[in-house]
Each structure stands twice: as structure tokens, then as C-alpha cells.
Scaffold this active site. Structure first.
Site, PDB file in Angstrom:
ATOM      1  N   LYS A 111       3.847  -3.611 -10.174  1.00 15.48           N
ATOM      2  CA  LYS A 111       4.035  -2.774  -9.062  1.00 15.48           C
ATOM      3  C   LYS A 111       5.249  -2.804  -8.315  1.00 15.48           C
ATOM      4  O   LYS A 111       5.822  -3.623  -7.907  1.00 15.48           O
ATOM      5  CB  LYS A 111       3.085  -2.992  -7.961  1.00 15.48           C
ATOM      6  CG  LYS A 111       1.592  -2.715  -8.446  1.00 15.48           C
ATOM      7  CD  LYS A 111       0.539  -3.533  -7.505  1.00 15.48           C
ATOM      8  CE  LYS A 111       0.178  -2.530  -6.306  1.00 15.48           C
ATOM      9  NZ  LYS A 111      -0.939  -3.192  -5.431  1.00 15.48           N
TER      10      LYS A 111
HETATM   11  C1  E4P Z   1      -3.647  -1.402  -4.173  1.00 18.18           C
HETATM   12  O1  E4P Z   1      -2.813  -1.606  -5.007  1.00 18.18           O
HETATM   13  C2  E4P Z   1      -3.212  -1.323  -2.531  1.00 18.18           C
HETATM   14  O2  E4P Z   1      -2.396  -2.340  -2.396  1.00 18.18           O
HETATM   15  C3  E4P Z   1      -4.611  -1.480  -1.655  1.00 18.18           C
HETATM   16  O3  E4P Z   1      -5.358  -0.775  -2.187  1.00 18.18           O
HETATM   17  C4  E4P Z   1      -3.872  -1.259  -0.357  1.00 18.18           C
HETATM   18  O4  E4P Z   1      -5.377  -1.227   0.309  1.00 18.18           O
HETATM   19  P1  E4P Z   1      -5.099  -1.127   2.069  1.00 18.18           P
HETATM   20  O5  E4P Z   1      -4.447   0.075   2.609  1.00 18.18           O
HETATM   21  O6  E4P Z   1      -6.548  -1.531   2.522  1.00 18.18           O
HETATM   22  O7  E4P Z   1      -3.959  -2.508   2.326  1.00 18.18           O
END
Ligand code: E4P
Length: 284
Positions: A111
Site C-alpha cells: 500500500k
Molecule cells: C484499508 O485499507 C484502510 O486503511 C481502512 O479501511 C481505513 O479505515 P478507517 O477510515 O476506518 O481508518
């Protein structure tokens, strides 16, 4: 709806991965399709188990151990591992981190944030490893992701964050809808991974929109499972309540150089800072 998208768990606990995969197998006859992690979720796991501060090296080793455990549970799934970056981290540093992380497990995707440096790193990385561009909040960012990865040799995911837009009164699911519409009838090299999911309605609408993947926090997954995994009817209508519409932008056209798109979004910047702060707070 007969076609269920790929279902990922969004978390930092291998036990959640295991329980969710068993529930998927029991109900759908297939295991969980993957997992997303991020520095905040991993830090939460570490803070709960490690009393006091730890070194960066120990924390990184723990991140590696956690995703290796997840990989053993879902060896066929895709597991997203995030690089650590603040607003100054250069692409070269992110690439260096990515080339270490990709070796942690056989089924990793890496990522990178939807920032200039993040996409610069992804432009190179997408020819070496699967890539997931995270902290996406706009159609322009999605156009840049499509173009920067046009010649990718590996799978590309894009993660629009729904809940963080809802949190400030905007209809985050509109961004998912707009990206899917903009990518429609193109070469399909970018999979839309609906992220920052907060409730069952996000799941139902993401299924209805044909999002390629949905990553679901374990607590929401359990709610979905306890309601017997409902799916949207053909005439499903998403109840956006008083969330402000984010209209489709006809002027954002694919086919340009990725450097020509506006990557700026305050929630991306805030998200990069929050991930970095949550991770570095662990250290001595
Ligand atoms: C997934 O890869 C994201 O990091 C995650 O869904 C972020 O979620 P949040 O906005 O609840 O932190």
C-alpha cells in the site's frame, strides 16, 4: 445479487482473519479473499500486547509476524501491507520499504498513499509487485492511479475511503460510484477496493455498485454475518440521508499523463499524518 465481490477483512489481528474466513467458508463455501492492514490497525494490536514503548525494529518485526500469521490462514488471499510515510517521505524510501515488505509473505500487495511521492513509487513498484493505492478521496486521484499504473505487470488496487468522507458529511459512496463509472469499459487493470467501511449499508451498496473488492472491519463483518450476510435486491436504493452528494466530474478524463491530475485532498494529507503518528507513537 448472484455475484459477490471479493471480501477482505480490514484489521490487524490474525484471529479476526481466521474467524472471518471460517464464517465465509461456512456460509459461502469459500474462504476470505484477502486482508488489508494499515499502521494504525497494527499499532493498536501491538499497543494492546506490548506493555510500554518498543523499538522501530521490534515493531516492524511484529508487523511481519502478524501478516505471516494472516498469510498462513488465507494463503490464497491477497494481504495488503502498508509503507510508513509522512508528507516528506520520498518515493525512493517508500520503494525501499516496499521491496522489503513484499518478501515477508508470498501473497502480499503493498500500500502506497495517493500522494505525488506515493504514486511516483507505485509507478516503479507496479512492475515488481501487486500495489494498493490507499487514502483515495477523489476522482482525480483515481484517474492518476489508472494512468500511473497503465503498464503494470502486477495487480493494482485502489482504495477509496468511504467512512472518512461520511464522517464529515459527504457521501463517500459517491466516490466509489464515480470511480467505477469512470473506469467502466476501460481495460480493467485497476480493481476498486471499497475501504473505510462503517456499516452494512456500505457493504450492500458496494456490492450493488459491483466494487471488485470490499474490505470490512471485523466488527462490521460480524454484524453482516449475524444478519445472515444480506445482499442488495435488484432495486436496492442506498439511503445517503443528509450526506452531501459528490457529483461525477465529466471533465476528469482518462488518457492523460498521471502528472496532469490534481492529487491534492486534505483527507489524504490528514490520513498520511494519522497513520504515521499512530505508528511512531509506539516507539521509544
Ligand atoms: C484499508 O485499507 C484502510 O486503511 C481502512 O479501511 C481505513 O479505515 P478507517 O477510515 O476506518 O481508518
Amino acid at each position: 445479487m448472484d455475484k459477490l465481490p471479493k471480501i477482505f477483512i480490514d484489521g490487524g489481528e490474525a484471529e479476526e482473519t481466521r474467524a472471518a474466513s471460517e464464517a465465509m467458508m461456512k456460509h459461502f463455501g469459500r474462504p476470505l479473499d484477502g486482508q488489508t492492514t494499515n499502521p494504525t490497525l497494527i499499532a493498536k494490536n501491538l499497543a494492546a500486547r506490548v506493555k510500554g514503548k518498543i523499538s522501530q525494529e521490534e515493531a516492524l518485526e511484529e508487523y511481519k509476524r502478524i501478516v505471516q500469521e494472516m498469510s498462513e490462514i488465507i494463503p490464497q488471499g491477497s494481504i495488503s501491507i502498508q509503507v510508513f510515510a509522512d508528507r516528506e517521505t520520498p518515493a525512493e524510501e517508500m520503494l525501499m520499504q516496499a521491496r522489503v515488505r513484499i518478501k515477508w509473505i508470498d501473497n502480499a500487495s503493498i500500500k502506497f498513499p495517493a500522494t505525488f511521492e506515493g504514486l511516483k513509487a507505485a509507478e516503479v513498484a507496479c512492475n515488481e509487485m501487486p500495489v494498493n493505492i490507499t487514502l483515495v478521496f477523489s476522482q482525480e486521484q483515481a484517474a492518476a492511479v489508472y494512468e500511473v499504473s497503465r503498464k503494470a505487470k502486477y495487480p493494482i488496487f485502489i482504495s477509496p475511503f468511504v467512512g472518512r468522507m461520511d464522517d464529515r458529511g459527504e457521501n463517500g459512496m459517491d466516490v466509489v460510484k464515480n470511480i467505477i463509472k469512470m473506469y467502466k469499459n476501460r481495460d480493467g487493470h485497476v480493481d476498486v477496493l471499497t475501504a473505510s467501511v462503517r456499516n452494512i449499508e456500505h457493504i450492500l451498496y458496494a456490492i450493488y455498485l459491483n466494487s471488485n473488492i470490499i474490505t470490512i472491519p471485523y466488527n462490521v463483518f460480524i454484524l453482516w454475518a449475524n444478519n445472515n450476510f444480506p445482499q442488495p435486491e435488484v432495486n436496492y436504493v442506498y439511503q445517503a440521508g443528509n450526506l452531501k452528494e459528490i457529483p461525477f466530474q465529466e471533465k476528469v478524463l482518462l488518457g492523460r499523463n498521471w502528472l496532469g491530475y490534481d492529487l491534492n485532498h486534505e483527507l489524504t494529507e490528514a490520513g498520511v499524518k494519522r497513520f504515521f503518528d499512530d505508528w511512531t507513537r509506539l516507539f521509544l
